[in-house]
Design an enzyme around this catalytic site. Structure first.
Site, PDB file in Angstrom:
ATOM      1  N   TYR A  23       0.848  -1.196   0.000  1.00  0.00           N
ATOM      2  CA  TYR A  23       0.000   0.000   0.000  1.00  0.00           C
ATOM      3  C   TYR A  23       0.878   1.239   0.000  1.00  0.00           C
ATOM      4  CZ  TYR A  23      -3.672  -3.258   1.437  1.00  0.00           C
ATOM      5  OH  TYR A  23      -4.553  -4.297   1.506  1.00  0.00           O
ATOM      6  N   ASN A  46     -13.476  -0.184  -5.043  1.00  0.00           N
ATOM      7  CA  ASN A  46     -13.441  -0.790  -6.364  1.00  0.00           C
ATOM      8  C   ASN A  46     -13.108  -2.267  -6.356  1.00  0.00           C
ATOM      9  OD1 ASN A  46     -14.053   1.437  -7.988  1.00  0.00           O
ATOM     10  ND2 ASN A  46     -12.550   0.746  -9.444  1.00  0.00           N
ATOM     11  N   CYS A  54      -6.407  -6.443  -7.051  1.00  0.00           N
ATOM     12  CA  CYS A  54      -6.241  -5.727  -5.790  1.00  0.00           C
ATOM     13  C   CYS A  54      -5.738  -6.660  -4.686  1.00  0.00           C
ATOM     14  CB  CYS A  54      -7.536  -5.055  -5.384  1.00  0.00           C
ATOM     15  SG  CYS A  54      -9.014  -5.907  -5.882  1.00  0.00           S
ATOM     16  N   HIS A  55      -5.733  -7.959  -4.946  1.00  0.00           N
ATOM     17  CA  HIS A  55      -5.250  -8.910  -3.936  1.00  0.00           C
ATOM     18  C   HIS A  55      -3.734  -8.963  -3.897  1.00  0.00           C
ATOM     19  CE1 HIS A  55      -5.730 -11.045  -7.764  1.00  0.00           C
ATOM     20  NE2 HIS A  55      -4.656 -11.729  -7.413  1.00  0.00           N
ATOM     21  N   GLU A  81      -1.349 -18.052  -7.416  1.00  0.00           N
ATOM     22  CA  GLU A  81      -0.426 -17.408  -8.351  1.00  0.00           C
ATOM     23  C   GLU A  81       1.015 -17.755  -8.051  1.00  0.00           C
ATOM     24  OE1 GLU A  81      -1.156 -13.247  -8.166  1.00  0.00           O
ATOM     25  OE2 GLU A  81      -3.038 -13.393  -9.258  1.00  0.00           O
TER      26      GLU A  81
END
Length: 100
Positions: A23, A46, A54-55, A81
């Site tokens: 962040y 969002n 966003c993860h 991932e």
DNA sequence: ATTATGACCGAAG
DNA sequence: GCTTCGGCCATAA
């Protein structure tokens, strides 16, 4: 120029699979250092699975942090991932991307 | 304009 | 390693 959130989303779209950013880094890249919290707010509003990753945004200390759908979901996505996570933390913290 | 909120950060104990 | 606390900043009410 309003769109603080748009800028945030656009930026994190460039984070590749298997890597993460923080962040704080995002805030810094947007030239609003210290706005880490606001970044979280933007991502929260969002929620857009898959299209916008966003993860892949975690805390600056390597802990996973929050997620609209829960930390569990976030960790699962990351692990799918290839990101190794143990006890709420990113193991390979060397795979963080920095936007200088 | 003022206050509250939150997917945060860094320092201090 | 942990928790607490003050400070940050963009939104929403």
């Amino acid at each position: 120029m309003d769109n603080f959130k748009k800028k945030v989303l656009d930026l994190i779209k460039s984070v590749p699979r298997g890597k993460v950013t923080t962040y704080n880094e995002v805030a810094r890249a947007l030239e609003s250092p210290g706005a880490a919290r606001a970044v979280g707010q933007a991502l929260n509003k969002n929620e857009r699975p898959v299209k916008i990753p966003c993860h892949r945004v975690v805390k600056s200390d390597g802990r996973v942090g929050g997620y609209k759908l829960g930390r569990l979901a976030k960790m699962k996505l990351l692990q799918d991932e290839g990101v190794i996570i143990e006890r709420e933390r990113v193991a390979n913290f060397n795979e963080v991307i920095y936007f200088f």
